[in-house]
Design an enzyme around this catalytic site. Structure first.
Site, PDB file in Angstrom:
ATOM      1  N   HIS A  55       0.825  -1.212   0.000  1.00 40.98           N
ATOM      2  CA  HIS A  55       0.000   0.000   0.000  1.00 40.98           C
ATOM      3  C   HIS A  55       0.858   1.262   0.000  1.00 40.98           C
ATOM      4  O   HIS A  55       1.224   1.783   1.043  1.00 40.98           O
ATOM      5  CB  HIS A  55      -0.896  -0.035   1.242  1.00 40.98           C
ATOM      6  CG  HIS A  55      -1.969   0.992   1.245  1.00 40.98           C
ATOM      7  ND1 HIS A  55      -3.102   0.885   2.019  1.00 40.98           N
ATOM      8  CD2 HIS A  55      -2.100   2.165   0.587  1.00 40.98           C
ATOM      9  CE1 HIS A  55      -3.872   1.941   1.831  1.00 40.98           C
ATOM     10  NE2 HIS A  55      -3.281   2.741   0.968  1.00 40.98           N
ATOM     11  N   HIS A  57       1.438   5.265  -2.138  1.00 36.53           N
ATOM     12  CA  HIS A  57       0.987   6.272  -3.110  1.00 36.53           C
ATOM     13  C   HIS A  57       2.235   7.008  -3.589  1.00 36.53           C
ATOM     14  O   HIS A  57       2.702   7.920  -2.910  1.00 36.53           O
ATOM     15  CB  HIS A  57       0.036   7.275  -2.455  1.00 36.53           C
ATOM     16  CG  HIS A  57      -1.195   6.653  -1.851  1.00 36.53           C
ATOM     17  ND1 HIS A  57      -2.408   6.642  -2.499  1.00 36.53           N
ATOM     18  CD2 HIS A  57      -1.414   6.035  -0.668  1.00 36.53           C
ATOM     19  CE1 HIS A  57      -3.322   6.038  -1.733  1.00 36.53           C
ATOM     20  NE2 HIS A  57      -2.732   5.668  -0.611  1.00 36.53           N
ATOM     21  N   PHE A  58       2.791   6.584  -4.721  1.00 36.93           N
ATOM     22  CA  PHE A  58       4.024   7.223  -5.205  1.00 36.93           C
ATOM     23  C   PHE A  58       3.764   8.416  -6.133  1.00 36.93           C
ATOM     24  O   PHE A  58       4.694   8.995  -6.683  1.00 36.93           O
ATOM     25  CB  PHE A  58       4.967   6.186  -5.834  1.00 36.93           C
ATOM     26  CG  PHE A  58       5.750   5.378  -4.804  1.00 36.93           C
ATOM     27  CD1 PHE A  58       5.696   5.704  -3.451  1.00 36.93           C
ATOM     28  CD2 PHE A  58       6.544   4.308  -5.176  1.00 36.93           C
ATOM     29  CE1 PHE A  58       6.416   4.976  -2.485  1.00 36.93           C
ATOM     30  CE2 PHE A  58       7.272   3.574  -4.230  1.00 36.93           C
ATOM     31  CZ  PHE A  58       7.204   3.899  -2.892  1.00 36.93           C
ATOM     32  N   ARG A  59       2.487   8.785  -6.323  1.00 36.38           N
ATOM     33  CA  ARG A  59       2.111  10.081  -6.939  1.00 36.38           C
ATOM     34  C   ARG A  59       2.509  10.259  -8.390  1.00 36.38           C
ATOM     35  O   ARG A  59       2.478  11.385  -8.896  1.00 36.38           O
ATOM     36  CB  ARG A  59       2.716  11.249  -6.133  1.00 36.38           C
ATOM     37  CG  ARG A  59       2.503  11.194  -4.628  1.00 36.38           C
ATOM     38  CD  ARG A  59       1.054  11.206  -4.267  1.00 36.38           C
ATOM     39  NE  ARG A  59       0.837  11.463  -2.839  1.00 36.38           N
ATOM     40  CZ  ARG A  59      -0.295  11.201  -2.213  1.00 36.38           C
ATOM     41  NH1 ARG A  59      -1.321  10.680  -2.861  1.00 36.38           N
ATOM     42  NH2 ARG A  59      -0.438  11.469  -0.941  1.00 36.38           N
ATOM     43  N   ASN A  89      -4.870   6.444  -7.096  1.00 32.01           N
ATOM     44  CA  ASN A  89      -5.347   7.842  -7.045  1.00 32.01           C
ATOM     45  C   ASN A  89      -4.286   8.844  -7.473  1.00 32.01           C
ATOM     46  O   ASN A  89      -3.981   9.805  -6.785  1.00 32.01           O
ATOM     47  CB  ASN A  89      -5.909   8.186  -5.656  1.00 32.01           C
ATOM     48  CG  ASN A  89      -4.885   8.060  -4.539  1.00 32.01           C
ATOM     49  OD1 ASN A  89      -3.908   7.335  -4.674  1.00 32.01           O
ATOM     50  ND2 ASN A  89      -5.095   8.758  -3.441  1.00 32.01           N
ATOM     51  N   HIS A 174     -10.642   0.905   0.895  1.00 32.04           N
ATOM     52  CA  HIS A 174     -10.595   1.998   1.859  1.00 32.04           C
ATOM     53  C   HIS A 174     -11.963   1.975   2.523  1.00 32.04           C
ATOM     54  O   HIS A 174     -12.969   2.350   1.920  1.00 32.04           O
ATOM     55  CB  HIS A 174     -10.341   3.345   1.174  1.00 32.04           C
ATOM     56  CG  HIS A 174     -10.230   4.468   2.164  1.00 32.04           C
ATOM     57  ND1 HIS A 174      -9.043   5.116   2.420  1.00 32.04           N
ATOM     58  CD2 HIS A 174     -11.149   5.034   2.979  1.00 32.04           C
ATOM     59  CE1 HIS A 174      -9.247   6.030   3.364  1.00 32.04           C
ATOM     60  NE2 HIS A 174     -10.525   6.012   3.705  1.00 32.04           N
ATOM     61  N   HIS A 225      -5.687  -0.486   6.157  1.00 30.27           N
ATOM     62  CA  HIS A 225      -5.522   0.395   7.319  1.00 30.27           C
ATOM     63  C   HIS A 225      -6.670   0.381   8.330  1.00 30.27           C
ATOM     64  O   HIS A 225      -7.308   1.400   8.583  1.00 30.27           O
ATOM     65  CB  HIS A 225      -5.235   1.838   6.896  1.00 30.27           C
ATOM     66  CG  HIS A 225      -6.045   2.365   5.733  1.00 30.27           C
ATOM     67  ND1 HIS A 225      -7.411   2.313   5.690  1.00 30.27           N
ATOM     68  CD2 HIS A 225      -5.666   2.968   4.587  1.00 30.27           C
ATOM     69  CE1 HIS A 225      -7.826   2.852   4.563  1.00 30.27           C
ATOM     70  NE2 HIS A 225      -6.783   3.246   3.873  1.00 30.27           N
ATOM     71  N   ASP A 295       0.846   2.620   3.821  1.00 34.08           N
ATOM     72  CA  ASP A 295      -0.015   3.661   3.264  1.00 34.08           C
ATOM     73  C   ASP A 295       0.793   4.944   3.057  1.00 34.08           C
ATOM     74  O   ASP A 295       0.324   6.048   3.348  1.00 34.08           O
ATOM     75  CB  ASP A 295      -1.243   3.923   4.150  1.00 34.08           C
ATOM     76  CG  ASP A 295      -2.307   4.740   3.435  1.00 34.08           C
ATOM     77  OD1 ASP A 295      -2.137   5.036   2.233  1.00 34.08           O
ATOM     78  OD2 ASP A 295      -3.312   5.097   4.080  1.00 34.08           O
ATOM     79  N   HIS A 299       2.884  14.297   1.106  1.00 38.64           N
ATOM     80  CA  HIS A 299       2.493  15.616   0.613  1.00 38.64           C
ATOM     81  C   HIS A 299       3.663  16.537   0.928  1.00 38.64           C
ATOM     82  O   HIS A 299       4.431  16.261   1.850  1.00 38.64           O
ATOM     83  CB  HIS A 299       1.234  16.116   1.337  1.00 38.64           C
ATOM     84  CG  HIS A 299       0.030  15.257   1.100  1.00 38.64           C
ATOM     85  ND1 HIS A 299      -0.665  15.254  -0.084  1.00 38.64           N
ATOM     86  CD2 HIS A 299      -0.590  14.349   1.899  1.00 38.64           C
ATOM     87  CE1 HIS A 299      -1.668  14.388  -0.009  1.00 38.64           C
ATOM     88  NE2 HIS A 299      -1.643  13.817   1.182  1.00 38.64           N
TER      89      HIS A 299
END
Ligand code: DOR
Ligand code: ZN
Length: 427
Positions: A55, A57-59, A89, A174, A225, A295, A299
């Site tokens: 899990h 989020h490497f953007r 996402n 989620h 999560h 997770d 940012h």
């Protein structure tokens, strides 16, 4: 034999002083004495399976000011994670063959470690699930809104689960119910407000819905999560096709005014009470939880610098997850068996990866750990592009060396391979 690695290796649930032979990137034999073309002797140091983070989020694409596949995978490598699975996402969201192919191509050029990708399910691609399954390692469904969410109408859940079950790929949830979140939504000034505006009942409602709807459908379901005792209670008698994960932040930190800056701990689902946190840690160490997942949701500092209500949710963690828990193992807060199952064996099982266990036939992915080399996590020394960590100052045990498919990826605190060494594990 290309390589043999000697040390105190974790094989089949216990440590043995032995040699691991590697041929063509795979473990070819495990014996007391072996001599490959290259022989590396790590002496008393531990050789453990490398971690798998299911899990992150490497953007990339779309938000590479926060992270990209190069920096994210480098952070993973330094933290002993040799395979990650990226969430949908991004911008664009990965919801069809084109966006998945593009993401796989980008990551293949940039990543230092192996990877997989998820396809997001929205109201618009349910009919294409079978086709999409050919390009992804699993699916992600958001039942509640969060950062750049993919909208999904829960009326479609049964049909979606039936379609997914025929693909044999897992679906990750989620689990926060959107109608419930809307009911409690308030203007937030701090972490306690954030918790109150996303209360445990929203997690409970979503999990209840997932469990009821998936009855009789043989889909591989993973609840991401898990954050509350209420959610946990529902999962106590779950069937074998249902797994659940916990993050380091939910089992180690609770919401409070003492956390600074408050926005750095703003995450969805929210950090909850001390009781939730302690219960989650206890069930984690007692083998009730299947997976430990970071997770990792970076940012920028600028973005997190906003007023609490406007600051984005999400915290980084891919580089610190294994080192922090290795330290907790050293402190005897949980066992090696438990940690290896949570971070290596179970994720491999769920995602069908030939990794996660030091056994003949698997990819030669392992880490070398010196239990004497503990240190304090320092945000400046981490490799995520975001440049901060909620775990700054926490004790940890970073690996001395990291191997991916028999290739040394980390040694002497330096990356040893070039971008693009990492491979997509789906095809
Ligand atoms: O806090 C979160 N941040 N929760 C999510 O579900 C998404 C994530 C993100 O992508 O930033
Ligand atoms: Zn996430």
């Amino acid at each position: 034999m290309d390589l043999s690695v000697e040390g105190k290796a974790y094989i089949n649930g216990s440590f043995e002083q032995c040699c691991i032979g590697v041929e063509n990137g795979k473990i070819s034999s495990i014996k007391k004495v072996l001599k490959g073309d290259v022989h590396l002797n790590f002496g008393y140091k531990l050789i453990l399976p490398a971690g798998i983070d299911l899990h992150v989020h490497f953007r990339d694409p779309g938000m590479i000011n926060k992270e990209d596949f190069a920096t994210g995978s480098m952070a993973a490598a330094f933290g002993g994670i040799t395979c990650f699975f990226d969430m949908p996402n991004t911008i664009p969201q990965t919801t069809d063959i084109n966006s998945l192919s593009d993401k796989i191509m980008t990551a293949s050029k940039k990543s230092f470690v192996d990877f997989g990708v998820y396809a997001g399910i929205t109201d618009n691609n349910i009919n294409n699930i079978e086709t999409i399954a050919k390009k992804c390692n699993g699916f992600k469904i958001y039942l509640g809104s969060t950062t750049n969410t993919l909208m999904f109408n829960k009326q479609n859940l049964k049909e979606t689960l039936i379609k997914i079950s025929s693909t044999n790929k897992p679906v990750l949830f989620h689990a926060e119910d959107d109608a419930c979140l809307n009911k409690y939504k308030t203007i937030e000034k701090n972490l306690v407000d954030h918790l109150n505006s996303r209360p445990a009942i929203c997690e409970e409602t979503a999990i209840k819905n997932i469990l009821e709807t998936s009855k009789g459908v043989n889909a591989k379901v993973h609840i991401c999560h898990l954050s509350s005792c209420e959610g946990l209670e529902l999962l106590k008698n779950r069937s074998k096709n249902i797994t659940c994960g916990v993050t380091p932040h939910h089992c180690l930190i609770s919401a409070g005014r003492n956390l600074n800056p408050q926005t750095h701990f703003k995450v969805n689902p929210p950090l909850r009470t001390i009781f939730d946190k302690e219960t989650l840690f206890n069930v984690l160490r007692n083998g009730f939880i299947d997976v430990l997942e970071s997770d990792h949701a970076p940012h920028t500092l600028d973005e997190k610098d906003a007023e609490f209500n406007d600051a984005p949710s999400g915290i980084p963690g891919v580089e610190t997850i294994y080192p922090m828990f290795l330290y907790l193992v050293k402190q005897e807060k949980l066992s090696f068996q438990c940690l290896v199952s949570l971070l290596c064996e179970k994720p491999a099982e769920i995602l069908n990866a030939h990794k996660g266990k030091i056994k003949v036939g698997n990819d030669a992915d392992f880490i070398v750990v010196d239990l004497k080399k503990e240190c304090k996590i320092s945000s400046e020394k981490l490799h995520s592009k975001c440049g901060w960590s909620p775990f700054n100052g926490w004790p940890a045990l970073f690996p001395d060396a990291v191997f991916v498919r028999g290739e040394k990826v980390i040694e002497n605190n330096e990356i040893q391979v070039s971008q693009g060494f990492g491979k997509f594990i789906g095809e």
